[in-house]
Motif scaffolding. Sequence first.
Motif, short mmCIF file in Angstrom:
data_model
loop_
_atom_site.label_atom_id
_atom_site.label_comp_id
_atom_site.label_asym_id
_atom_site.label_seq_id
_atom_site.Cartn_x
_atom_site.Cartn_y
_atom_site.Cartn_z
N GLY A 263 -42.43 77.21 -73.87
CA GLY A 263 -42.00 78.24 -74.00
C GLY A 263 -40.55 78.51 -74.29
O GLY A 263 -40.00 77.55 -74.77
N ASP A 264 -39.91 79.56 -74.13
CA ASP A 264 -38.51 79.52 -74.54
C ASP A 264 -37.08 79.12 -74.01
O ASP A 264 -36.53 78.56 -74.11
N GLN A 265 -38.03 79.60 -72.03
CA GLN A 265 -36.46 79.03 -71.22
C GLN A 265 -36.89 78.31 -71.04
O GLN A 265 -35.70 77.47 -71.79
N ALA A 266 -38.05 76.85 -71.39
CA ALA A 266 -38.83 75.72 -71.65
C ALA A 266 -37.79 74.95 -72.61
O ALA A 266 -36.84 73.98 -72.31
N THR A 267 -38.26 75.56 -73.87
CA THR A 267 -37.14 74.90 -75.02
C THR A 267 -35.61 74.95 -74.80
O THR A 267 -34.96 74.29 -75.10
N GLY A 268 -35.27 76.36 -74.79
CA GLY A 268 -33.74 76.57 -74.41
C GLY A 268 -33.45 75.69 -73.17
O GLY A 268 -32.00 74.96 -73.19
#
Length: 278
Positions: free
Chosen positions: A70-75
Amino acid sequence: MNISYLSRPEGRIAYTVQGSGPLLVAIPGMGDLASGLSRLAAELASAGYRVAVMDLRGHGNSDTSFRLHGDQATGEDLLALIEQLGGAAVVLGNSMGGSAAVWAAVERPSAIAGLVLYSPFLRNPASGAFAQTMIKLVYRLLFLPPWGAGLWSSLYRGFNKGRRAPSLPEHVAAIKASLREPGRLRSLRELAVQLDHQVVEDRLADLKTPGRVFIGQSDPDFSDPAAESAWMKGLGLRAELVPESGHYPHLQRPELVLPATVEFLTELRQTGLWGANA
């Protein structure tokens, strides 16, 4: 081009680097491959930048051992890569790659000097919680073998409304072949189910990083691309619609998007806050 790896707690993130100069990091969207950004990366490397392109968790050449997506993991992966390569960087993100870039820019502003976003998702669709739950249930069925790889490849092709890049058939075939590798379709399914852009929307008020946004005028992922562009302008981002383009304006209309991207990067360098010593 040699593939390098970033070690993370649950596995490795694959990335490539080319060129020299101020650092750019490019991130593809869900179900896409880093190779989809190869033309953009090559052009920017020729323009005097060091360009890293990363694969998402479970995608391309990255490991399929990740449980969190997801967004946080990718960030978090993005910030770790910038630290490994030496930043600050300007981040170029397509779709959820753009979402992750915005999350990271708020999380650690000193690491990210600017954002160039191609059809990013900065909030969830306005379809309601129940509809989103049903969509995620559908994803569990759609992205199963033996039909999942072919179905996603067909959907990806459809996201390219408007002009289509000459390389699209080859790229779609590469996506389909990649998803047939062990673990990759499962990773896509887990990402689709876990993906929630609320983690980005909740932090938009704290976004101070300068950004340029390009949204395809015919992007089927937005119910109203013009309204989405206007909303992003209200966030302080320089957003514009790209004619005859769908969800991949950087691929579909590179003759428009690439010069505007380089122009924005030049403006950032002229501030003296990024790239002065690269």
